[in-house]
Scaffold this active site. Structure first.
Site, PDB file in Angstrom:
ATOM      1  CB  SER A   1      -0.894   0.007   1.241  1.00 30.91           C
ATOM      2  OG  SER A   1      -1.570   1.244   1.387  1.00 30.91           O
TER       3      SER A   1
ATOM      4  CE1 TYR B   1      -4.438  -2.088   4.876  1.00 31.85           C
ATOM      5  CE2 TYR B   1      -3.255  -0.016   4.555  1.00 31.85           C
ATOM      6  CZ  TYR B   1      -3.945  -1.095   4.039  1.00 31.85           C
ATOM      7  OH  TYR B   1      -4.129  -1.198   2.673  1.00 31.85           O
TER       8      TYR B   1
END
Length: 278
Positions: free
Chosen positions: A148, A161
């Site tokens: 990401s 995350y």
């Protein structure tokens, strides 16, 4: 003189994709099928997997099978690996399963954090450890981790995350050193905001997409197309989209880093003053 790449995606025959029932994982399945690559799709929703496999087989005349598994569960990961161990000829692995949470570290349950670590890290390492020996033996393979842009741009509410996505990049940076004399291609794909179910389900079921400027969203088809095109260059880290690259470069610039360091120091001083007066 620049050496031309002899990379040809059509030479690959069998892809394993996790998180394949929707989003980026599903789009990889579609684009692989267009290139006549057979598929083993892994996800939780059996009905969805059956429908996808039937559609892809009918449309592209390939073989598509599935394994129903919840990779946040260690036993499901082991069961999945046992089934894959019986399959020869796997030359592509896409680790696409993932989810996000909303809220600060302590406001999100510890169970959710551990599920994320299991899915984003443990399951990925397990699958790579199981499938890479085949690729090494055949001296051919592609492994793509869906990381990401958040791995490079830490923000509030994304502690686990962002850390788990950072692991996927660091893992591949080190693993590439071991595989640099092989024909195995590693890629950490780092998309920004992508139009998928990601921001519609689970912790994001009430997420308001309008909070994010429209120009920052990318179509999932474009994200995957950029990923596959980058395989020719054997790029380890792929950030799709000009705006995402700009965000990455801006965040990494010395000026922004200096400003953020200054803010952190200011915040720590305020915290220490508050503690001393309490």
């Amino acid at each position: 003189m620049v050496k031309k790449s002899n990379f040809n995606l059509k030479k690959y025959k069998l892809a394993v994709i996790t998180g394949a029932s929707s989003g980026i994982g599903l789009e990889f399945a579609k684009q692989f099928a267009e290139n006549k690559i057979n598929l083993i799709l892994i996800a939780r929703r059996v009905e969805k997997l059956e429908e996808i496999c039937l559609d892809l087989e009918k449309q592209y005349h390939i073989k598509a099978t599935y394994i129903q598994a919840d990779l946040t569960l260690e036993n499901d990961v082991k069961s999945c690996i046992n089934q894959l161990d019986q399959t020869k000829g796997i030359d592509i692995l896409v680790n696409g399963a993932g989810f996000g949470t909303i809220g600060g570290f302590t406001s999100v349950s510890l169970e959710a954090h551990f599920q994320m670590i299991q899915l984003h890290i443990n399951a990925v390492v397990h699958l790579c450890h199981a499938i890479l020996p085949q690729m090494q033996q055949n001296n051919k393979g592609i492994v793509i981790n869906i990381a990401s842009l958040g791995a490079f741009t830490p923000t509030r509410g994304n502690s686990v995350y962002s850390a788990s996505k950072s692991f996927l990049i660091t893992f591949f940076e080190n693993l590439q050193k071991e595989l640099d004399k092989t024909e195995i291609i590693l890629q950490a794909l780092c998309p920004g905001f992508t139009r998928t179910e990601f921001h519609e389900v689970g912790h994001f079921s009430d997420f308001d997409r309008s909070r994010i400027p429209t120009r920052l969203w990318m179509a999932v088809k474009d994200v995957v197309a950029i990923s596959l095109a980058a395989l020719k260059k054997k790029s380890l880290i792929v950030i799709p989209g000009r705006k995402n690259k700009w965000i990455y470069r801006l965040y990494r610039s010395p000026i922004v880093q200096f400003y953020m360091k200054k803010r952190r120091k200011k915040g720590s001083k305020k915290g220490s003053k508050k503690n001393s007066t309490s």
